[in-house]
Design a protein around this motif. Structure first.
Motif, short mmCIF file in Angstrom:
data_model
loop_
_atom_site.label_atom_id
_atom_site.label_comp_id
_atom_site.label_asym_id
_atom_site.label_seq_id
_atom_site.Cartn_x
_atom_site.Cartn_y
_atom_site.Cartn_z
N ILE A 1 0.98 -1.11 -0.07
CA ILE A 1 -0.14 -0.02 -0.13
C ILE A 1 0.96 1.30 -0.22
N MET A 2 1.94 1.17 0.59
CA MET A 2 2.88 2.47 0.97
C MET A 2 3.57 2.65 -0.55
N ALA A 3 3.88 1.46 -1.14
CA ALA A 3 4.57 1.64 -2.25
C ALA A 3 3.63 2.33 -3.45
N LEU A 4 2.24 2.13 -3.28
CA LEU A 4 1.20 2.57 -4.24
C LEU A 4 1.11 4.30 -3.85
N PHE A 5 1.23 4.62 -2.68
CA PHE A 5 1.19 5.94 -2.39
C PHE A 5 2.39 6.64 -2.92
N ASN A 6 3.50 5.93 -2.64
CA ASN A 6 4.93 6.72 -3.11
C ASN A 6 4.49 6.75 -4.78
N ALA A 7 4.23 5.77 -5.49
CA ALA A 7 3.91 5.87 -6.96
C ALA A 7 3.03 7.16 -7.30
N PHE A 8 1.96 7.48 -6.43
CA PHE A 8 1.24 8.63 -6.68
C PHE A 8 1.84 10.05 -6.59
N GLN A 9 2.74 9.86 -5.35
CA GLN A 9 3.60 10.91 -5.28
C GLN A 9 4.26 11.28 -6.33
N GLN A 10 4.75 10.15 -6.95
CA GLN A 10 5.68 10.35 -8.18
C GLN A 10 5.16 11.02 -9.35
N VAL A 11 3.87 10.82 -9.50
CA VAL A 11 3.11 11.54 -10.74
C VAL A 11 2.57 13.01 -10.25
N GLY A 12 2.83 13.46 -9.00
CA GLY A 12 2.66 14.66 -8.69
C GLY A 12 1.64 14.87 -7.79
N VAL A 13 1.05 13.76 -7.27
CA VAL A 13 -0.26 14.11 -6.26
C VAL A 13 0.57 14.54 -4.91
N THR A 14 -0.35 15.26 -4.22
CA THR A 14 0.17 15.79 -2.90
C THR A 14 -0.41 14.43 -1.83
N VAL A 15 0.46 13.59 -1.09
CA VAL A 15 -0.33 12.64 -0.56
C VAL A 15 -0.17 12.91 0.72
N ILE A 16 -1.09 12.63 1.64
CA ILE A 16 -1.02 12.72 3.09
C ILE A 16 -1.38 11.47 3.51
N VAL A 17 -0.76 10.78 4.40
CA VAL A 17 -1.11 9.45 5.10
C VAL A 17 -0.82 9.45 6.58
N ALA A 18 -2.01 9.25 7.47
CA ALA A 18 -2.04 9.14 8.77
C ALA A 18 -1.78 7.70 9.01
N THR A 19 -1.05 7.44 10.13
CA THR A 19 -0.68 6.18 10.76
C THR A 19 0.04 6.09 11.69
N HIS A 20 -0.12 4.95 12.66
CA HIS A 20 0.30 4.73 13.97
C HIS A 20 1.37 3.66 13.90
N ASP A 21 1.42 3.03 12.47
CA ASP A 21 2.33 2.11 12.41
C ASP A 21 3.72 2.25 12.35
N VAL A 22 4.25 1.81 13.24
CA VAL A 22 5.89 2.17 13.44
C VAL A 22 6.73 1.82 12.17
N ASN A 23 6.36 0.43 11.65
CA ASN A 23 7.10 0.06 10.38
C ASN A 23 7.07 0.77 9.47
N THR A 24 5.83 1.39 9.03
CA THR A 24 5.64 2.49 8.17
C THR A 24 6.47 3.58 8.29
N ILE A 25 6.38 3.89 9.42
CA ILE A 25 7.13 5.42 9.71
C ILE A 25 8.53 5.17 9.61
N SER A 26 9.08 4.15 10.10
CA SER A 26 10.69 3.99 10.28
C SER A 26 11.12 3.68 8.78
N GLN A 27 10.27 2.99 7.85
CA GLN A 27 10.77 2.91 6.76
C GLN A 27 10.59 3.64 5.67
N SER A 28 9.90 5.06 6.03
CA SER A 28 9.51 5.99 4.98
C SER A 28 10.67 6.99 5.04
N PRO A 29 10.75 7.29 3.90
CA PRO A 29 11.94 8.31 3.63
C PRO A 29 11.36 9.99 3.66
#
Lengths: 303, 224
Positions: free
Chosen positions: B176-204
């Protein structure tokens, strides 16, 4: 323009698809509306036809003018001329006192006390048939003739016409009252149906609102649903009415034949259908507008 | 693109949920919104999408102050957003295709035009072969992806997702996070709320951290 039209087409398609899915309940609602609409329509047809029938009966509305005993022959003739020239009079028949007396006596038994009268007590008389037959003009003519010189008594046998007219008026009011009551009932039925539909589609409405649907977008299919229910109900009412009139007409024609008339129930189908279906569609629209408005306001509070 | 200035929010009969939050999100950015449950993440997202109005402070979306918008124009503002809800909010009485069709129908897009875009969106999330399936038959991850397809089908300029990986196991969450990254790459502003530690730590990406109604730390930006 094309975009807007598209939105309406889309809403109608959606509604028709939903109605097809719940066909039996849709038909049920339409027939309930049909029955409710059919009642005042039938009463209207009945009153309308009775009033037509009375017009046929009133063809011989007449005024009897009894002249004064001591009137001169010439004055009586002059009165006759005056009557014939009068614009509201269609036919005048003169019966002089001697003829009337002869006719009267010939109808009596020889030992009747009146046959022993030496003198003729009867006056000359004119019997006048009128062009207008409604009670107001009959009674105003009667008053006018009563005031003429040489007229002892102008008698109009109008009281039964008056009563009939009053009854018909009452019938027309009853139609109106029934129509208003049933319009109210229809509004409630349709509004309630729409409200139930909104409840079953509550999720869809909520999600749609969240992702940018306008109130019109949400309202539109329900408005069409209300109008379609109304229209379907109107058509059902017409069908019922038609069946009713056809079956009644047979007995009415038989009855009329006994009176030597070819009278039968008569309806202005074009006007009646337009009014019936048109009213039903408008009521459907109004009812669903109220229902959706209330539900949207409630959702607004909850969301 | 999105600016919050001293935004406070309290619901009637509750404590203040947001207590003066200010931040800015640039166009084309992907931002994580982190914090424990109850920290006010969902409220913040609702303010962004004009679902709620701030008690005080200003929320600017592309230079529009949402507190000052007439209710009648809010639907049009919302169409700029693609929303992925915490509870999906899928419609279970219709198939996947029809679920994704809803935003297009609201925008007045129907027919072939719509079908093409719906299939493109389903394809993007890998559900093209399930267009006739009912959502209830899909797995949790698939339902989430369907919700994302619905959010992006009308090509919004801003994508907002509330806990999109909340109930998913790790591999699904990564997808799912890969999907959001893909949307950002085509110019979409993306805001993702999460409390998932893994997601947070792996995100650049940049993260906004909410704690008890305050934007506590601006975690440093990684190169993106």
């Amino acid at each position: 323009m094309k975009h807007r039209l598209n939105q309406h087409v889309q809403a109608i398609r959606l509604v028709l698809a939903r109605m097809r899915r719940s066909l039996s309940s849709t038909l049920m609602i339409c027939s309930v509306i049909g029955v409710a609409l059919c009642l005042p329509a039938m009463l209207y047809v009945a009153v309308d036809n009775v009033s037509r029938a009375t017009e046929l009966l009133q063809g011989d509305a007449q005024i009897s003018l009894f002249l004064k005993q001591d009137i001169a022959k010439s004055a009586a003739t002059a009165l006759g001329e005056q009557l014939r020239r009068h614009p509201s009079v269609s036919e005048v028949r003169f019966v002089d006192r001697d003829t009337a007396w002869r006719e009267f006596r010939s109808g009596l038994a020889t030992d009747h006390p009146a046959s022993s009268l030496e003198q003729n007590p009867l006056p000359d008389a004119y019997f006048v048939k009128l062009k207008q037959t409604d009670p107001e003009s009959v009674s105003s003519l009667q008053k006018e003739m009563q005031a003429w010189d040489g007229v002892e008594l102008a008698q109009a046998d109008a009281s039964w016409i008056k009563r009939l007219y009053a009854l018909l008026q009452l019938g027309k009011q009853a139609v109106l009252a029934l129509a208003i009551l049933l319009a109210f009932a229809l509004t409630v039925i349709i509004a309630n149906t729409i409200r139930l539909q909104i409840m079953t589609q509550r999720e869809e409405i909520e999600v749609s609102k969240l992702i940018g649907a306008t109130d019109q977008f949400i309202r539109r299919p329900f408005l069409y649903a209300g109008m379609l229910y109304g229209g379907g109900g109107g058509l059902a009412a017409l069908l019922l009415l038609y069946a009713g009139i056809v079956s009644f007409n047979r007995s009415v024609a038989e009855l009329a034949l006994l009176y030597g008339s070819d009278f039968h129930l008569h309806t202005q189908w074009a006007n009646l259908s337009l009014v019936l279906v048109g009213t039903a569609v408008i009521i459907g629209w109004l009812a669903s507008y109220f229902a959706v408005g209330r539900s949207l306001a409630k959702l607004q509070q909850a969301g | 693109m999105i600016r919050f200035d001293q935004v406070r929010k309290r619901y009637p009969g509750s404590d203040e949920i947001l207590r003066g939050v200010s931040f800015e999100i640039a166009e084309g950015e992907l931002v994580l919104l982190t914090g424990q449950s109850g920290a006010g993440k969902s409220t913040l997202l609702k303010l962004m999408a004009a679902i709620e109005r701030p008690t005080s402070g200003t929320v600017l979306i592309g230079n529009q102050n949402i507190s000052k918008l007439r209710p009648a124009v809010i639907p049009y503002l919302r169409r700029k957003f693609g929303l992925v809800f915490q509870d999906h909010k899928l419609l279970y009485d219709r198939n996947c295709f029809e679920n994704v069709a809803l935003p297009l129908y609201i925008n007045g897009v129907t027919g072939n035009d719509a079908a093409k875009r719906i299939r493109a969106a389903l394809d993007k999330v890998g559900l093209l072969n399930k267009e006739k399936a009912m959502p209830i038959t899909l797995s949790g991850g698939e339902q989430q992806r369907l919700a994302i397809a619905r959010a992006v089908v009308s090509r919004p300029s801003i994508l907002i997702a509330d806990e999109p990986t909340g109930n998913l196991d790790e591999s699904y969450a990564g997808e799912i996070m890969a999907l959001f990254n893909a949307f950002q790459q085509v110019g979409v502003t993306v805001i993702v709320a999460t409390h998932d530690v893994n997601t947070i730590s792996q995100s650049p990406h940049r993260a906004l951290h909410l704690s008890q109604g305050l934007l506590e730390v601006q975690i440093t930006e990684f190169a993106s």
